[in-house]
Write a protein that holds these residues in place. Structure first.
Motif, PDB file in Angstrom:
ATOM      1  N   THR A   5       0.706  -1.373   0.018  1.00  0.00           N
ATOM      2  CA  THR A   5      -0.066   0.359  -0.249  1.00  0.00           C
ATOM      3  C   THR A   5       0.560   1.700  -0.208  1.00  0.00           C
ATOM      4  N   ALA A   6       2.087   1.008  -0.188  1.00  0.00           N
ATOM      5  CA  ALA A   6       2.856   2.062   0.015  1.00  0.00           C
ATOM      6  C   ALA A   6       3.310   3.420  -0.548  1.00  0.00           C
ATOM      7  N   ASP A   7       2.924   3.209  -2.380  1.00  0.00           N
ATOM      8  CA  ASP A   7       2.415   4.160  -3.195  1.00  0.00           C
ATOM      9  C   ASP A   7       1.711   4.765  -3.165  1.00  0.00           C
ATOM     10  N   SER A   8       0.354   4.145  -2.881  1.00  0.00           N
ATOM     11  CA  SER A   8      -1.291   4.421  -2.464  1.00  0.00           C
ATOM     12  C   SER A   8      -1.430   5.406  -1.994  1.00  0.00           C
ATOM     13  N   ILE A   9      -0.519   4.682  -0.523  1.00  0.00           N
ATOM     14  CA  ILE A   9      -0.758   6.089   1.319  1.00  0.00           C
ATOM     15  C   ILE A   9       0.456   7.260   0.981  1.00  0.00           C
ATOM     16  N   LYS A  10       1.109   7.107  -0.322  1.00  0.00           N
ATOM     17  CA  LYS A  10       2.089   8.970  -0.163  1.00  0.00           C
ATOM     18  C   LYS A  10       1.173   9.666  -1.667  1.00  0.00           C
ATOM     19  N   THR A  11       0.697   9.015  -2.433  1.00  0.00           N
ATOM     20  CA  THR A  11      -0.260   9.677  -3.520  1.00  0.00           C
ATOM     21  C   THR A  11      -1.059  10.239  -2.888  1.00  0.00           C
ATOM     22  N   TYR A  12      -2.073   9.608  -1.945  1.00  0.00           N
ATOM     23  CA  TYR A  12      -3.066  10.083  -0.987  1.00  0.00           C
ATOM     24  C   TYR A  12      -2.839  11.139   0.037  1.00  0.00           C
ATOM     25  N   GLN A  13      -1.641  11.424   0.805  1.00  0.00           N
ATOM     26  CA  GLN A  13      -0.705  11.894   1.419  1.00  0.00           C
ATOM     27  C   GLN A  13      -0.514  13.352   0.855  1.00  0.00           C
ATOM     28  N   ALA A  14      -0.476  12.925  -0.099  1.00  0.00           N
ATOM     29  CA  ALA A  14       0.210  14.333  -1.057  1.00  0.00           C
ATOM     30  C   ALA A  14      -0.828  14.977  -1.524  1.00  0.00           C
ATOM     31  N   LEU A  15      -2.302  14.414  -1.009  1.00  0.00           N
ATOM     32  CA  LEU A  15      -3.188  14.945  -1.489  1.00  0.00           C
ATOM     33  C   LEU A  15      -4.487  15.661  -0.782  1.00  0.00           C
ATOM     34  N   GLY A  16      -3.518  15.558   0.489  1.00  0.00           N
ATOM     35  CA  GLY A  16      -3.609  16.028   1.903  1.00  0.00           C
ATOM     36  C   GLY A  16      -4.379  15.673   3.040  1.00  0.00           C
ATOM     37  N   TYR A  17      -4.728  13.492   2.815  1.00  0.00           N
ATOM     38  CA  TYR A  17      -5.510  12.911   3.887  1.00  0.00           C
ATOM     39  C   TYR A  17      -3.714  12.845   4.320  1.00  0.00           C
TER      40      TYR A  17
END
Length: 267
Positions: A165-177
């Protein structure tokens, strides 16, 4: 005076002794080779081995055997074997391949029938193939209750998926999650052996926040986060929008109209 050659029949219960006299008379013929108990018995062995296609631990091998016996008629004068009669052909018992959760054997039942006494030993290898498995990972926005996305994975029993899940988590964190929880704990997903039941994982987020002030203002209309598609700073988050000024003016006036002190202004 006429004679014929007498005979003797040997079998595993009444075997001969190769090389020893058949008759009590001096100069008697001897029992030929193959007339002892071993020579009158044949055994056909069967070994069923199990092998997993992915190298995992397989069920234990199964070994069994069939035993055949012979009777031989021997000329008592010459020691010649006149006839040999073996017991009839036999069947091995059918062996059902053991159940292994999450795997399917290529051969359901091992069956060997009509085996003759002089058959070669039988070696059977049953290979088990890993069953198809599925998994899914849902990414949830806990503030709205909506599913951001669901990733579907396919593979086979006990195989590594190559997915984290690492890449998806980083993607959403980069959107403010902000990450709340991850069922996978960040580990690579490995498929289980439960046929007919898909694995299910969830990753939960909340909305992260940022605080702006005149010393650290935003830029209205520009992205808040580095991720593509980020929300933008709203109006009123720049320095001007974060600053209000209250002015005060103190004026002086003389009741008789004479010159008054100068006004005082501050803010």
């Amino acid at each position: 005076v006429h004679f014929i050659h007498d005979t003797i029949t040997v079998d595993p219960e009444n075997p001969g002794k190769p090389g020893e006299p058949i008759n009590p008379g001096k100069g008697s013929a001897v029992y030929p080779d193959g007339t002892d108990k071993a020579g009158l018995t044949d055994t056909v062995d069967r070994t069923i081995s199990y092998k997993m296609s992915d190298g995992s631990k397989a069920p234990a091998s199964v070994k069994d055997s069939l035993t055949f016996t012979a009777s031989k008629e021997i000329d008592k004068v010459t020691g010649e074997v006149l006839s040999t009669e073996w017991s009839k052909n036999q069947d091995f018992k059918d062996v059902v391949s053991p159940d292994v959760t999450g795997y399917t054997p290529r051969v359901k039942t091992v069956s060997n029938k009509n085996v003759a006494h002089d058959a070669q030993n039988i070696d059977v290898v049953v290979i088990y193939d890993a069953d198809a498995q599925k998994a899914k990972v849902a990414y949830i926005d806990d503030k709205t209750g909506k599913t951001l996305k669901t990733d579907s994975l396919t593979g086979v029993t006990n195989a590594k998926s190559g997915y984290t899940t690492a890449d998806s988590i980083k993607t959403y964190q980069a959107l403010g999650y902000k990450l709340v929880s991850d069922d996978t704990k960040g580990a690579e997903i490995v498929f289980d052996n439960e046929d007919g039941k898909d694995q299910s994982y969830t990753v939960h987020f909340i909305h992260d926040t940022i605080t702006v002030d005149p010393e650290n203002p935003g830029k209205p209309g520009e992205p808040i986060n580095p991720g593509k598609g980020s929300a933008v700073y709203p109006d009123g988050t720049d320095k001007a929008g974060l600053t209000d000024t209250v002015d005060r003016t103190i004026s002086y006036k003389m009741s008789d109209g004479s010159k008054a002190p100068a006004s005082v202004k501050d803010s």
